[in-house]
Design a protein around this motif. Structure first.
Motif, PDB file in Angstrom:
ATOM      1  N   PHE A  57      -2.117  -2.296 -11.959  1.00 51.78           N
ATOM      2  CA  PHE A  57      -0.783  -2.838 -11.680  1.00 51.78           C
ATOM      3  C   PHE A  57       0.257  -1.722 -11.747  1.00 51.78           C
ATOM      4  O   PHE A  57       1.154  -1.641 -10.913  1.00 51.78           O
ATOM      5  N   THR A  58       0.110  -0.853 -12.741  1.00 48.78           N
ATOM      6  CA  THR A  58       1.031   0.291 -12.862  1.00 48.78           C
ATOM      7  C   THR A  58       0.975   1.141 -11.597  1.00 48.78           C
ATOM      8  O   THR A  58       2.007   1.572 -11.080  1.00 48.78           O
ATOM      9  N   ASP A  59      -0.241   1.381 -11.080  1.00 44.77           N
ATOM     10  CA  ASP A  59      -0.389   2.184  -9.862  1.00 44.77           C
ATOM     11  C   ASP A  59       0.282   1.513  -8.665  1.00 44.77           C
ATOM     12  O   ASP A  59       0.925   2.169  -7.846  1.00 44.77           O
ATOM     13  N   ILE A  60       0.124   0.212  -8.578  1.00 43.83           N
ATOM     14  CA  ILE A  60       0.709  -0.523  -7.443  1.00 43.83           C
ATOM     15  C   ILE A  60       2.233  -0.437  -7.510  1.00 43.83           C
ATOM     16  O   ILE A  60       2.900  -0.150  -6.520  1.00 43.83           O
ATOM     17  N   VAL A  61       2.789  -0.646  -8.698  1.00 44.87           N
ATOM     18  CA  VAL A  61       4.252  -0.589  -8.845  1.00 44.87           C
ATOM     19  C   VAL A  61       4.748   0.829  -8.534  1.00 44.87           C
ATOM     20  O   VAL A  61       5.788   1.003  -7.907  1.00 44.87           O
ATOM     21  N   HIS A  62       3.964   1.820  -8.917  1.00 37.16           N
ATOM     22  CA  HIS A  62       4.322   3.214  -8.620  1.00 37.16           C
ATOM     23  C   HIS A  62       4.440   3.408  -7.103  1.00 37.16           C
ATOM     24  O   HIS A  62       5.418   3.968  -6.602  1.00 37.16           O
ATOM     25  N   GLU A  63       3.447   2.908  -6.362  1.00 40.03           N
ATOM     26  CA  GLU A  63       3.450   3.033  -4.890  1.00 40.03           C
ATOM     27  C   GLU A  63       4.672   2.313  -4.295  1.00 40.03           C
ATOM     28  O   GLU A  63       5.365   2.849  -3.424  1.00 40.03           O
ATOM     29  N   ILE A  64       4.972   1.126  -4.822  1.00 38.92           N
ATOM     30  CA  ILE A  64       6.108   0.350  -4.302  1.00 38.92           C
ATOM     31  C   ILE A  64       7.441   1.055  -4.591  1.00 38.92           C
ATOM     32  O   ILE A  64       8.283   1.186  -3.713  1.00 38.92           O
ATOM     33  N   LYS A  65       7.594   1.536  -5.825  1.00 38.36           N
ATOM     34  CA  LYS A  65       8.851   2.195  -6.225  1.00 38.36           C
ATOM     35  C   LYS A  65       9.143   3.381  -5.321  1.00 38.36           C
ATOM     36  O   LYS A  65      10.282   3.632  -4.940  1.00 38.36           O
ATOM     37  N   LEU A  66       8.067   4.127  -5.037  1.00 32.76           N
ATOM     38  CA  LEU A  66       8.228   5.305  -4.191  1.00 32.76           C
ATOM     39  C   LEU A  66       8.640   4.928  -2.774  1.00 32.76           C
ATOM     40  O   LEU A  66       9.618   5.437  -2.230  1.00 32.76           O
ATOM     41  N   LEU A  67       7.866   4.008  -2.198  1.00 30.76           N
ATOM     42  CA  LEU A  67       8.088   3.623  -0.794  1.00 30.76           C
ATOM     43  C   LEU A  67       9.448   2.973  -0.598  1.00 30.76           C
ATOM     44  O   LEU A  67      10.104   3.176   0.420  1.00 30.76           O
ATOM     45  N   GLU A  68       9.864   2.222  -1.585  1.00 33.09           N
ATOM     46  CA  GLU A  68      11.081   1.431  -1.483  1.00 33.09           C
ATOM     47  C   GLU A  68      12.312   2.278  -1.172  1.00 33.09           C
ATOM     48  O   GLU A  68      13.185   1.878  -0.424  1.00 33.09           O
ATOM     49  N   ARG A  69      12.350   3.494  -1.738  1.00 31.90           N
ATOM     50  CA  ARG A  69      13.564   4.294  -1.545  1.00 31.90           C
ATOM     51  C   ARG A  69      13.455   5.238  -0.341  1.00 31.90           C
ATOM     52  O   ARG A  69      14.368   6.004  -0.067  1.00 31.90           O
ATOM     53  N   VAL A 102       6.305   5.158   7.170  1.00 28.56           N
ATOM     54  CA  VAL A 102       6.100   3.718   7.377  1.00 28.56           C
ATOM     55  C   VAL A 102       7.042   2.939   6.452  1.00 28.56           C
ATOM     56  O   VAL A 102       7.185   3.277   5.277  1.00 28.56           O
ATOM     57  N   ARG A 103       7.757   1.957   7.026  1.00 34.16           N
ATOM     58  CA  ARG A 103       8.832   1.287   6.278  1.00 34.16           C
ATOM     59  C   ARG A 103       8.309   0.105   5.472  1.00 34.16           C
ATOM     60  O   ARG A 103       7.605  -0.751   5.996  1.00 34.16           O
ATOM     61  N   LEU A 104       8.676   0.087   4.191  1.00 38.11           N
ATOM     62  CA  LEU A 104       8.320  -1.055   3.361  1.00 38.11           C
ATOM     63  C   LEU A 104       9.382  -2.136   3.555  1.00 38.11           C
ATOM     64  O   LEU A 104      10.575  -1.833   3.574  1.00 38.11           O
ATOM     65  N   GLU A 105       8.962  -3.370   3.746  1.00 42.89           N
ATOM     66  CA  GLU A 105       9.958  -4.424   3.945  1.00 42.89           C
ATOM     67  C   GLU A 105      10.191  -5.258   2.695  1.00 42.89           C
ATOM     68  O   GLU A 105      11.313  -5.472   2.290  1.00 42.89           O
ATOM     69  N   HIS A 160      -3.591 -12.645  -9.250  1.00 36.99           N
ATOM     70  CA  HIS A 160      -3.503 -11.220  -9.591  1.00 36.99           C
ATOM     71  C   HIS A 160      -3.447 -10.353  -8.345  1.00 36.99           C
ATOM     72  O   HIS A 160      -4.171  -9.362  -8.215  1.00 36.99           O
ATOM     73  N   MET A 161      -2.610 -10.774  -7.414  1.00 34.04           N
ATOM     74  CA  MET A 161      -2.497 -10.020  -6.156  1.00 34.04           C
ATOM     75  C   MET A 161      -1.047  -9.626  -5.898  1.00 34.04           C
ATOM     76  O   MET A 161      -0.127 -10.353  -6.235  1.00 34.04           O
ATOM     77  N   VAL A 162      -0.903  -8.451  -5.267  1.00 39.39           N
ATOM     78  CA  VAL A 162       0.397  -8.032  -4.756  1.00 39.39           C
ATOM     79  C   VAL A 162       0.281  -7.944  -3.237  1.00 39.39           C
ATOM     80  O   VAL A 162      -0.732  -7.465  -2.724  1.00 39.39           O
ATOM     81  N   TRP A 163       1.294  -8.442  -2.535  1.00 41.59           N
ATOM     82  CA  TRP A 163       1.341  -8.281  -1.083  1.00 41.59           C
ATOM     83  C   TRP A 163       2.471  -7.300  -0.772  1.00 41.59           C
ATOM     84  O   TRP A 163       3.621  -7.537  -1.170  1.00 41.59           O
ATOM     85  N   ILE A 164       2.135  -6.218  -0.075  1.00 36.41           N
ATOM     86  CA  ILE A 164       3.173  -5.281   0.371  1.00 36.41           C
ATOM     87  C   ILE A 164       3.374  -5.497   1.872  1.00 36.41           C
ATOM     88  O   ILE A 164       2.436  -5.305   2.656  1.00 36.41           O
ATOM     89  N   VAL A 165       4.571  -5.942   2.240  1.00 38.51           N
ATOM     90  CA  VAL A 165       4.854  -6.192   3.660  1.00 38.51           C
ATOM     91  C   VAL A 165       5.500  -4.933   4.239  1.00 38.51           C
ATOM     92  O   VAL A 165       6.485  -4.430   3.698  1.00 38.51           O
ATOM     93  N   MET A 166       4.915  -4.433   5.325  1.00 38.24           N
ATOM     94  CA  MET A 166       5.394  -3.180   5.933  1.00 38.24           C
ATOM     95  C   MET A 166       5.616  -3.382   7.419  1.00 38.24           C
ATOM     96  O   MET A 166       5.100  -4.334   8.002  1.00 38.24           O
TER      97      MET A 166
END
Ligand code: ATP
Ligand code: MG
Ligand code: MG
Length: 330
Positions: A72-84, A91-94, A103-109
Motif C-alpha cells: 500500500f505504501t508503494d502504491i501511494v508513493h506512485e500516486i503521490k508522484l504522478l499526481e503532481r 502519462v496523466r493521472l486522472e 484491498h484494491m486501488v484503481w488508478i485512472v489514467m
C-alpha cells in the motif's frame, strides 16, 4: 509509517489521494490491455458525470495491496508522484479510487494505445530511423521535465513508453520512481540498468543520469528490436554492464552515423560525461529528424492494420482447424 500504522491499512492522511465512491458504477466495458508485476491494466469507458472525457476511453490500473502492508505504501508513493506531474509527454493521472473491501486501488489514467515495446513486437521488420527519433525526442522532453522536478524515473524501457492516438510518446509506470534528485537503491529492470546503479550497491549515490543510460539502451531496443544481452540471464547481463564497454546499435544495420553518435552520447559509462536530457535534445540527430507527430500517427495506423491482419489470420487458422476437426479434412 511504522508497522502499527501499516497493519491498520490506509490511514486518513493516505485517503486524501482517493475519491470516495464505488468506481464500478463510473466506468464500463473494462477490457484488459496490459499486465505488469502488480496486476492488470484495463481500457474502460468513462461514465463519470462531470468528466471531460465522459464517453471516451480511460486506462485503469488495478493494484492489489492484499498481503504485504508495504504494497500500500508503494502504491501511494506512485500516486503521490504522478499526481503532481503535468506534461504532454508524461502519462496523466486522472483520479484514484480505494476499494477497501477488496484491498484494491484503481488508478485512472489517460488512455494510450500501447507501449513502444508492443509496437516493435507487432512490426515484422525494423522501424524507420525517423520514427525512432520521434519517440525518443518525446521521451527526452518528458525526462527533461521530470528531472527539473527532481524525479528520477528509474525504469525507462520501451514497455514503459506509451503512445497516444495523436502521435505522442509518453513516459509511464512510476512504480520505481524516486522523488529525490539523487538515490542509491538497486531499482530498475536489469538489461536497461546504468552501470552506476549496479555499482551503487557498493559506492554511493546516483542521479537522473541513470534514466539517460536506460534511454540509450531503449534506443537499441526500439531500433534493433531487443536490448543488448537479452539472451543472457539477468545476473550475467548486470555483470557485463558494469564491466564491459558500452553497447552500440547494430553495426550491420543501416543506421546513420548521427544516430550512432547520439546513442554513444547516452551510453557513457561515466554519468558525468553522459548527456543530460536537455543536452540530448540539442543533438544533430533531431535536426536531421524534425518533430512530426503525424509520422507516429501513421506508424500507429500501420501497426493497427497489422494487428487486425494477424487477428484475421488467426481466426482463419482456427476456422481451418475447426473444419479439420469437424469434417476430418486437412
Ligand atoms: P512493470 O511490470 O513493467 O513494472 P507495471 O506492473 O508497473 O509494469 P505498467 O507498466 O504501468 O505496470 O503497465 C503495464 C502495461 O499496461 C504497460 O506496459 C502498457 O502495455 C499497459 N498500460 C499501462 N498504462 C496504460 C495506459 N495509460 N494506456 C494504455 N495502456 C497502458
Ligand atoms: Mg511497466
Ligand atoms: Mg512498474
Amino acid at each position: 509509517m511504522n508497522a502499527f500504522t501499516l497493519s491498520r491499512g490506509p490511514n486518513r492522511e493516505d485517503k486524501k489521494y482517493f475519491t470516495s465512491g464505488d468506481p464500478d458504477t463510473l466506468f464500463s466495458d473494462l477490457q484488459e490491455i496490459g499486465h505488469g508485476a502488480f496486476g492488470a491494466v484495463y481500457c474502460a469507458l468513462d461514465e463519470r458525470p462531470k468528466s471531460e472525457t465522459r464517453g471516451q476511453n480511460v486506462a485503469i490500473k488495478k493494484m492489489s495491496y492484499a498481503g504485504k502492508s508495504e504494497k500500500f505504501t508503494d502504491i501511494v508513493h506512485e500516486i503521490k508522484l504522478l499526481e503532481r506531474l503535468r506534461h504532454k509527454n508524461i502519462v496523466r493521472l486522472e483520479e484514484c479510487f480505494l476499494k477497501e473491501k477488496d484491498h484494491m486501488v484503481w488508478i485512472v489514467m489517460e488512455y494510450c494505445l500501447g507501449s513502444a515495446s508492443d509496437l516493435v513486437d507487432v512490426q515484422p521488420g525494423r522501424l524507420l530511423e525517423s520514427e525512432v527519433a520521434q519517440i525518443v525526442r518525446d521521451v527526452l522532453l518528458g525526462l527533461s521535465y521530470l528531472h527539473s522536478t527532481e524525479v528520477i524515473h528509474r525504469d525507462i524501457k520501451a514497455g514503459n513508453i506509451l503512445l497516444s492516438e495523436n502521435g505522442l510518446a509518453k513516459v509511464a509506470d512510476f512504480g520505481s520512481a524516486s522523488n529525490k534528485s539523487s538515490a542509491n537503491s538497486f531499482v530498475g529492470s536489469p538489461y536497461w540498468m546504468a552501470p552506476e546503479v549496479i555499482l551503487a550497491m557498493e559506492s554511493g549515490r546516483y542521479t537522473g543520469a541513470i534514466d539517460l543510460w536506460s534511454l540509450g539502451i531503449t534506443c537499441i531496443e526500439i531500433a534493433d528490436r531487443k536490448p543488448p544481452m537479452f539472451t543472457q540471464n539477468a545476473m550475467a547481463a548486470l555483470y557485463q554492464i558494469a564491466q564491459s564497454d558500452p553497447p552500440t546499435l547494430d553495426q550491420n544495420a543501416d543506421w546513420s552515423h548521427t544516430f550512432h553518435s547520439f546513442v554513444s552520447c547516452l551510453l557513457k559509462k561515466n554519468p558525468e560525461e553522459r548527456f543530460t536530457a536537455t543536452e540530448a535534445l540539442q543533438h544533430s540527430w533531431f535536426k536531421d529528424n524534425r518533430e512530426n507527430p503525424q509520422e507516429l500517427v501513421e506508424l500507429i495506423d500501420r501497426t493497427k492494420r497489422l494487428v487486425r491482419e494477424q487477428d484475421e489470420k488467426q481466426i482463419t487458422m482456427q476456422y481451418k482447424k475447426m473444419l479439420r476437426i469437424y469434417k476430418g479434412g486437412d
